[in-house]
Structures are given as structure tokens and as C-alpha cells.
Design a protein around this motif. Structure first.
Motif, PDB file in Angstrom:
ATOM      1  N   LEU A   1       4.370   6.988  -2.198  1.00 22.92           N
ATOM      2  CA  LEU A   1       3.559   7.933  -1.789  1.00 22.92           C
ATOM      3  C   LEU A   1       4.047   8.898  -0.619  1.00 22.92           C
ATOM      4  CD1 LEU A   1       0.037   6.001  -1.515  1.00 22.92           C
ATOM      5  CD2 LEU A   1       0.706   7.846  -3.278  1.00 22.92           C
ATOM      6  N   LYS A   2       4.712   8.550   0.341  1.00 18.52           N
ATOM      7  CA  LYS A   2       5.398   9.288   1.354  1.00 18.52           C
ATOM      8  C   LYS A   2       6.234  10.071   0.892  1.00 18.52           C
ATOM      9  CE  LYS A   2       4.756   5.767   5.076  1.00 18.52           C
ATOM     10  NZ  LYS A   2       5.645   4.931   6.232  1.00 18.52           N
ATOM     11  N   ALA A   3       6.803   9.931  -0.389  1.00 19.50           N
ATOM     12  CA  ALA A   3       8.110  10.956  -0.835  1.00 19.50           C
ATOM     13  C   ALA A   3       7.214  12.339  -1.154  1.00 19.50           C
ATOM     14  CB  ALA A   3       8.340  10.194  -2.204  1.00 19.50           C
ATOM     15  N   TYR A   4       5.837  12.310  -1.357  1.00 16.63           N
ATOM     16  CA  TYR A   4       5.169  13.485  -1.455  1.00 16.63           C
ATOM     17  C   TYR A   4       4.994  14.385  -0.338  1.00 16.63           C
ATOM     18  CZ  TYR A   4       3.555  10.394  -5.459  1.00 16.63           C
ATOM     19  OH  TYR A   4       3.508   9.662  -6.691  1.00 16.63           O
ATOM     20  N   ASP A   5       5.510  14.191   0.794  1.00 19.16           N
ATOM     21  CA  ASP A   5       5.247  15.034   1.913  1.00 19.16           C
ATOM     22  C   ASP A   5       6.482  16.204   1.932  1.00 19.16           C
ATOM     23  OD1 ASP A   5       3.288  13.459   2.978  1.00 19.16           O
ATOM     24  OD2 ASP A   5       4.523  12.172   4.223  1.00 19.16           O
ATOM     25  N   ASP A   6       7.491  15.853   0.907  1.00 23.48           N
ATOM     26  CA  ASP A   6       8.734  16.651   0.845  1.00 23.48           C
ATOM     27  C   ASP A   6       8.062  17.963   0.464  1.00 23.48           C
ATOM     28  OD1 ASP A   6      12.120  16.603   1.178  1.00 23.48           O
ATOM     29  OD2 ASP A   6      11.485  17.792  -0.544  1.00 23.48           O
ATOM     30  N   PRO A   7       8.810  19.151   0.884  1.00 20.89           N
ATOM     31  CA  PRO A   7       8.619  20.350   0.279  1.00 20.89           C
ATOM     32  C   PRO A   7       8.815  20.565  -1.056  1.00 20.89           C
ATOM     33  CG  PRO A   7       9.596  20.597   2.478  1.00 20.89           C
ATOM     34  CD  PRO A   7       9.640  19.273   2.074  1.00 20.89           C
TER      35      PRO A   7
ATOM     36  N   LEU B   1       0.205  15.107  -7.904  1.00 18.15           N
ATOM     37  CA  LEU B   1       0.309  14.323  -6.464  1.00 18.15           C
ATOM     38  C   LEU B   1      -1.321  14.197  -6.351  1.00 18.15           C
ATOM     39  CD1 LEU B   1       2.754  16.166  -4.159  1.00 18.15           C
ATOM     40  CD2 LEU B   1       3.009  14.434  -5.680  1.00 18.15           C
ATOM     41  N   ASP B   2      -2.055  15.115  -6.719  1.00 20.39           N
ATOM     42  CA  ASP B   2      -3.725  15.050  -6.522  1.00 20.39           C
ATOM     43  C   ASP B   2      -4.199  13.757  -7.487  1.00 20.39           C
ATOM     44  OD1 ASP B   2      -6.519  15.629  -5.974  1.00 20.39           O
ATOM     45  OD2 ASP B   2      -6.774  16.644  -7.640  1.00 20.39           O
ATOM     46  N   GLU B   3      -3.610  13.707  -8.429  1.00 16.27           N
ATOM     47  CA  GLU B   3      -3.952  12.674  -9.660  1.00 16.27           C
ATOM     48  C   GLU B   3      -3.254  11.342  -9.174  1.00 16.27           C
ATOM     49  OE1 GLU B   3      -3.893  11.923 -14.389  1.00 16.27           O
ATOM     50  OE2 GLU B   3      -2.447  13.370 -13.597  1.00 16.27           O
ATOM     51  N   LEU B   4      -2.323  11.213  -8.692  1.00 16.77           N
ATOM     52  CA  LEU B   4      -1.574   9.935  -8.362  1.00 16.77           C
ATOM     53  C   LEU B   4      -2.476   9.246  -7.140  1.00 16.77           C
ATOM     54  CD1 LEU B   4       2.115  10.727  -8.846  1.00 16.77           C
ATOM     55  CD2 LEU B   4       0.871   8.920 -10.145  1.00 16.77           C
ATOM     56  N   SER B   5      -2.958  10.081  -5.971  1.00 22.21           N
ATOM     57  CA  SER B   5      -3.560   9.635  -4.909  1.00 22.21           C
ATOM     58  C   SER B   5      -5.106   9.119  -5.090  1.00 22.21           C
ATOM     59  CB  SER B   5      -3.371  11.172  -3.936  1.00 22.21           C
ATOM     60  OG  SER B   5      -4.421  11.977  -4.446  1.00 22.21           O
ATOM     61  N   LYS B   6      -5.540   9.374  -6.124  1.00 23.18           N
ATOM     62  CA  LYS B   6      -6.673   9.066  -6.532  1.00 23.18           C
ATOM     63  C   LYS B   6      -6.757   7.648  -7.069  1.00 23.18           C
ATOM     64  CE  LYS B   6      -8.511  13.627  -7.973  1.00 23.18           C
ATOM     65  NZ  LYS B   6      -9.173  14.340  -9.145  1.00 23.18           N
ATOM     66  N   PRO B   7      -7.787   6.997  -7.093  1.00 24.91           N
ATOM     67  CA  PRO B   7      -8.110   5.509  -7.515  1.00 24.91           C
ATOM     68  C   PRO B   7      -7.629   5.108  -8.914  1.00 24.91           C
ATOM     69  CG  PRO B   7      -9.873   6.201  -6.160  1.00 24.91           C
ATOM     70  CD  PRO B   7      -9.256   7.348  -6.474  1.00 24.91           C
ATOM     71  N   SER B   8      -6.788   4.261  -9.132  1.00 17.85           N
ATOM     72  CA  SER B   8      -6.309   4.252 -10.666  1.00 17.85           C
ATOM     73  C   SER B   8      -6.427   2.670 -10.838  1.00 17.85           C
ATOM     74  CB  SER B   8      -5.022   4.615 -10.792  1.00 17.85           C
ATOM     75  OG  SER B   8      -4.425   4.307 -12.130  1.00 17.85           O
ATOM     76  N   VAL B   9      -7.255   2.326 -12.112  1.00 16.89           N
ATOM     77  CA  VAL B   9      -7.432   1.194 -12.742  1.00 16.89           C
ATOM     78  C   VAL B   9      -6.060   0.474 -13.006  1.00 16.89           C
ATOM     79  CG1 VAL B   9      -8.825  -0.299 -14.417  1.00 16.89           C
ATOM     80  CG2 VAL B   9      -9.534   2.100 -13.402  1.00 16.89           C
TER      81      VAL B   9
ATOM     82  N   ARG C   1      12.483   4.301   0.391  1.00 20.02           N
ATOM     83  CA  ARG C   1      12.934   5.309   1.603  1.00 20.02           C
ATOM     84  C   ARG C   1      12.502   6.621   0.748  1.00 20.02           C
ATOM     85  NH1 ARG C   1      17.540   6.331   1.541  1.00 20.02           N
ATOM     86  NH2 ARG C   1      17.935   7.012   3.716  1.00 20.02           N
ATOM     87  N   PRO C   2      11.462   7.665   1.289  1.00 20.57           N
ATOM     88  CA  PRO C   2      11.384   8.850   0.623  1.00 20.57           C
ATOM     89  C   PRO C   2      12.418   9.532   0.529  1.00 20.57           C
ATOM     90  CG  PRO C   2       9.927   8.416   2.684  1.00 20.57           C
ATOM     91  CD  PRO C   2      11.008   7.200   2.764  1.00 20.57           C
ATOM     92  N   GLU C   3      13.776   9.338   1.589  1.00 14.93           N
ATOM     93  CA  GLU C   3      14.823  10.425   1.078  1.00 14.93           C
ATOM     94  C   GLU C   3      15.735   9.954  -0.198  1.00 14.93           C
ATOM     95  OE1 GLU C   3      15.165   8.773   5.361  1.00 14.93           O
ATOM     96  OE2 GLU C   3      13.970   8.156   3.688  1.00 14.93           O
ATOM     97  N   SER C   4      15.443   8.642  -0.628  1.00 13.92           N
ATOM     98  CA  SER C   4      15.943   8.065  -1.865  1.00 13.92           C
ATOM     99  C   SER C   4      15.525   8.953  -3.101  1.00 13.92           C
ATOM    100  CB  SER C   4      16.144   6.682  -2.113  1.00 13.92           C
ATOM    101  OG  SER C   4      16.737   6.251  -1.005  1.00 13.92           O
TER     102      SER C   4
ATOM    103  N   THR D   1       0.835  -1.218   0.013  1.00 16.52           N
ATOM    104  CA  THR D   1       0.030  -0.012  -0.089  1.00 16.52           C
ATOM    105  C   THR D   1       0.899   1.343   0.101  1.00 16.52           C
ATOM    106  OG1 THR D   1      -0.033   0.129   2.571  1.00 16.52           O
ATOM    107  CG2 THR D   1      -2.055  -1.390   1.261  1.00 16.52           C
ATOM    108  N   SER D   2       2.166   1.155  -0.280  1.00 16.74           N
ATOM    109  CA  SER D   2       2.981   2.225  -0.256  1.00 16.74           C
ATOM    110  C   SER D   2       3.042   3.250  -1.235  1.00 16.74           C
ATOM    111  CB  SER D   2       4.352   1.858   0.239  1.00 16.74           C
ATOM    112  OG  SER D   2       4.510   1.203   1.422  1.00 16.74           O
ATOM    113  N   PHE D   3       2.506   2.728  -2.740  1.00 14.53           N
ATOM    114  CA  PHE D   3       2.757   3.221  -3.896  1.00 14.53           C
ATOM    115  C   PHE D   3       1.343   3.674  -4.252  1.00 14.53           C
ATOM    116  CE2 PHE D   3       6.001  -0.249  -3.392  1.00 14.53           C
ATOM    117  CZ  PHE D   3       7.168   0.752  -3.578  1.00 14.53           C
ATOM    118  N   ALA D   4       1.535   4.404  -5.322  1.00 12.10           N
ATOM    119  CA  ALA D   4       0.412   4.984  -6.017  1.00 12.10           C
ATOM    120  C   ALA D   4      -0.628   3.934  -6.275  1.00 12.10           C
ATOM    121  CB  ALA D   4       0.537   5.883  -7.205  1.00 12.10           C
ATOM    122  N   PRO D   5      -1.983   4.303  -6.205  1.00 13.61           N
ATOM    123  CA  PRO D   5      -3.034   3.081  -6.232  1.00 13.61           C
ATOM    124  C   PRO D   5      -2.961   2.691  -7.646  1.00 13.61           C
ATOM    125  CG  PRO D   5      -4.153   5.133  -5.065  1.00 13.61           C
ATOM    126  CD  PRO D   5      -2.647   5.385  -5.562  1.00 13.61           C
ATOM    127  N   GLY D   6      -3.273   1.369  -7.880  1.00 18.38           N
ATOM    128  CA  GLY D   6      -3.256   0.836  -8.977  1.00 18.38           C
ATOM    129  C   GLY D   6      -1.864   0.199  -9.494  1.00 18.38           C
TER     130      GLY D   6
END
Length: 455
Positions: A373-379, A398-406, A355-358, A142-147
Motif C-alpha cells: 500500500l505504501k508504494a502508492y504514495d509515489d507520483p 488504487l481506489d479498488e485495492l484500498s477497498k475491503p476485499s474478500v 520497501r516502497p522504493e523497490s 497490514t501493509s498490503f492490499a486488504p484480503g
């Protein structure tokens, strides 16, 4: 292509030699047991500490970014020697194919693979890629963009970790739309886009968008594929059945024909990242680029003099109220089934991609948009971009990638599907063929070539 991982003609080239190589391999299902890996030495000592050597295959910019991560990886795993090789794109696809056909001889331990090639390797070379669920990959389901997780897994097996997620953007010349009196907030559907395109063409003489109508390259149907994915459809369904002549496909091709008939399409050679397409963008001949995330950063250097004239929004829906989200391509890191050091190979892929840092470091250097997904928290993903008029353009993705994707099923026959769709689109745009009839013929042809059932 063009300083980015994805998006150029090499990314969707035909899988040359893949079928022949599979035949030469005799349909081998014993790759995992074969030697010939580029790794050297055992996996771990008595303490369980990772050791030995692994080799990583990638290309150009992503290879450079992986090399940059090696010192950090070695701070955690000092006894693992990592060698990253820039094989080149598209050379890497033939090299992987040839090595897999030879039972894994000479194959690297970690493989950078595009979403369109992954199914072919899985299906044509059983055992060619390791099942990394046995190495702990499911921890990241569940760590990556849906789909994307469904894209890299089959049943209970996992064949890769997602790296790059290229959501589609809708880049548009806000200055030209302004001259034509078009309010960009009204562009909710592609019918709205066509109506606006007519106004822009009349007011400025600029075409709406560019398409390779004669299909001079294999990936000439990017727009068609995007319009399909916005409707939750593709060339195949998740059962592998052909859906080229679905109502969604007919609708997509009909929209493109409508643009063409209205004189809104500029005919170019190649797709985004190719000289013909890019020249049109650089010369200011198109008002819209419905391209993946990587093209935004690429555009900044390609057409630097147009800074401030471009903006970005989510792709308009095909039908009113429909989806405006589509992940149009992605890349992954897989572990070779023939690797003698699979634990260390997976550990490196894990270090690079979970790793978000990577992922933040890679994005800052080369603009490769992460699936994590966690990488997106970075400024860095929330800063204003001068090129896009001060817009925080990364936030659109970011908005697009967080939405459900087939989940998209490319199958091992994606290259064949591209060829028949290329031909169908050319018939529609250059010969005036009826979209439904052209797609029906394409579906029948693909069924004959692949022996796949039609949905």
C-alpha cells in the motif's frame, strides 16, 4: 504472459503432475529438515550479520526486476550472494513440484508463486514452504492490499509475502460507446453493460467482449470468476466447501448466457495474453475488456493505434449497489522449507516486497502492480496516461485495492474446479444448457472428484 507477470493461460494451467508428485513423495512432511537446498554456507556470523548464498526462482520480467534489486540488497547485506534464475512460466510450477516431491532436493531458497498454486504446495507438501511468521513476517500483516494477508496465511502460519495485486479493471472503447450514444457514467451494473452492449453492437457492429466458449484453454472462465468475486463468492468458501452452485454462481453464469444469447460475445481461443484473445482486441473487434491491472500496460503495445480510444473504470456491480472491487489474481514470494539460509532468503523477499522504493522501481520498469500500500504514495501512480485519453488510470486500481476485499480460498483443488466450470460454461454457451442445472452438475462432479462437501 505478454510482458506481464500474470493474466495469461500459463497462469491458471492445470497443476500437472502435482498429485502424482505428492504420492511419489509419500506425503512427506519432513521437507523442512531435508537438505539439497541451493543455498551454500551458514546464515550469519557471530555478529548476527547475514551471509552465505541464496537462489531465487522466478520468470522473465519479474526475474529481471529481482536481479535489478540485488545491488541494493547487497549494499545492506554485502555478505549474501544472491542468484536469481529465470525458470520460465509455466515451467517453474513443475520444477517446484518435482523438487518438493524429492524432499526439497535442488529447490531454490526464494520461490515466486502464483495465488492459485500456493494452496497446493501448502496442502500437498507440508513443510515445503517455511513459516515466515517465525522470521518476522507478521510485522507486515497490514501493509498490503486488504484480503491478501489471509490468502498467504493459514491459522497462525504465514507462507509468503504478497508481491503483485491484480485488481480487475473494466477497459472500454469510449469512442464506440460515444458513437452508440451511451453515457459511460450510467454503467453501474452488468445489466447496464448488456443494455449498452446491444446499442454498441447495433451502431458499430462490434461485439461487447470476448470469451473462449469452447474452453480451449484452462482459464476460459475469467469473466465468470470475476462476476463471482464481485459478489464476494468463489468456487470454494473459506472452509473449503464447494460453492459452484451458489445463487451467486447461478447469477454470474446467467449474465454470461444473457450476453451470449444477445449475440454480444465474440468467440475466441484463449484468455487475455493468448494470441486468439489479443488478436481480437488488436483488430478492434471488442468494445470491453474486463481484465486485470496488468492488461492496461500490455494493451498500450498490443494495440498502439487505439491510443486515446480506451478508458478504464471499476468493474460494474453484479447487483445494484454491490461491490465493484475484486482482486482477481496475485503473486507472492515464499521461502523454501528446505532452505539452509532462511533468514537471508526472507531478508531478500522483505527487501523486494516491503520497501516502497523497490516496488516503485519494479512498477516503472515492467508495470507490475504492487500489493504494498505504501508504494502508492509515489507520483508514478498518479500520472496521466495518454493511451487512456489522459486519464490517471492507475488511480482506478488504487481506489479498488484500498477497498475491503474478500479473501479467496483457491484450495488445492482449484484446477479441478476450473475444469468442471469450463465444461459447464461450454454447455451453457454452446448447447443452451440451463445455468442452474449445469452448475449443480458441476458441483456434484467436483464433490465426487475431491470428496469435499458442498456448502
Amino acid at each position: 504472459m505478454g510482458g506481464r507477470v500474470m493474466g495469461g493461460p500459463s497462469r491458471r494451467g492445470f497443476l500437472k503432475g502435482l498429485g502424482a508428485a505428492a504420492v511419489a513423495a509419500g506425503g512427506s512432511s519432513v521437507l523442512a529438515a531435508c537438505g539439497g537446498s541451493s543455498s551454500g554456507g551458514g546464515e550469519s556470523g557471530a555478529s548476527g550479520e547475514l551471509s552465505g548464498s541464496i537462489t531465487v526462482w522466478s520468470w522473465k520480467n519479474p526475474a529481471a526486476e529481482l536481479k535489478a534489486l540485488v545491488p541494493g540488497f547487497n549494499a545492506v547485506h554485502p555478505k549474501v550472494k544472491v542468484t536469481v534464475q529465470d525458470i520460465g512460466n509455466p515451467a517453474i510450477w513443475d520444477k517446484i513440484t518435482i523438487s518438493m516431491a524429492a524432499g526439497g532436493q535442488g529447490l531454490a531458497d526464494v520461490l515466486h508463486i502464483g495465488v492459485d498454486y500456493l494452496p497446493s504446495y501448502i496442502e500437498k507438501f507440508p513443510g515445503g514452504l517455511a513459516d515466515i511468521s517465525k522470521l518476522g513476517a507478521n510485522t507486515y500483516a497490514t501493509s498490503f492490499a486488504p484480503g491478501l494477508w489471509q490468502t498467504v496465511s493459514r491459522d497462525s502460519k504465514v507462507y509468503a509475502l504478497p508481491w503483485e495485486a491484480n485488481a480487475s479493471g473494466f477497459y472500454y472503447r469510449s469512442d464506440l460507446f460515444g458513437k452508440a450514444g451511451v453515457d459511460d457514467s450510467t454503467l453501474a451494473t452488468w445489466e447496464d453493460v448488456i443494455a449498452a452492449g446491444k446499442k454498441v453492437k447495433e451502431a458499430t457492429g462490434t461485439a461487447l467482449l470476448a470469451v473462449d466458449r469452447s474452453a480451449s484453454q484452462a482459464d476460459s472462465v475469467n469473466l465468470f470468476q470475476l462476476l463471482l468475486q464481485l459478489q464476494g463468492a468463489f468456487y470454494f468458501n473459506l472452509d473449503g466447501k464447494i460453492t459452484l452452485n451458489s445463487p451467486e454462481a447461478v447469477r454470474a453464469m446467467t449474465l454470461i448466457k444473457e450476453m451470449n444469447d444477445a449475440g454480444l460475445i465474440l468467440d475466441v481461443q484463449g484468455s487475455p495474453g493468448a494470441p486468439g484473445y489479443d488478436s481480437a482486441v488488436k483488430a478492434g473487434k471488442v468494445a470491453v475488456c474486463p481484465n486485470p491491472a496488468w492488461y492496461g500496460g500490455y494493451m498500450e503495445s498490443l494495440a498502439a493505434d487505439q491510443s486515446g480510444n480506451w478508458k478504464l473504470m471499476l468493474p460494474p456491480a453484479v447487483t445494484p449497489g454491490g461491490s465493484r472491487s475484486a482482486i482477481v489474481n496475485s503473486t507472492h514470494l515464499a521461502v523454501a522449507g528446505s532452505s539452509k539460509n532462511q533468514r537471508a532468503a526472507f531478508a531478500f523477499a522483505e527487501f523486494a516486497l516491503t520497501r516502497p522504493e523497490s516496488q516503485v522501481a519494479i512498477y516503472k520498469n515492467k508495470g507490475i502492480f504492487p500489493a504494498l500500500l505504501k508504494a502508492y504514495d509515489d507520483p508514478v501512480f498518479h500520472t496521466e496516461a495518454a493511451y487512456f485519453g489522459g486519464q490517471k488510470y492507475a488511480e482506478v486500481f488504487l481506489d479498488e485495492l484500498s477497498k475491503p476485499s474478500v479473501a479467496t480460498n483457491y484450495t488445492a483443488d482449484y484446477a479441478r474446479a476450473l475444469k468442471v466450470i469450463d465444461d459447464a460454461q461450454t454447455k451453457v454457451l454452446l448447447q443452451g444448457a440451463d445455468p442452474a442445472s449445469a452448475l449443480k452438475s458441476a458441483a456434484e462432479q467436483l464433490a465426487q472428484q475431491t470428496r469435499r462437501a458442498q456448502a
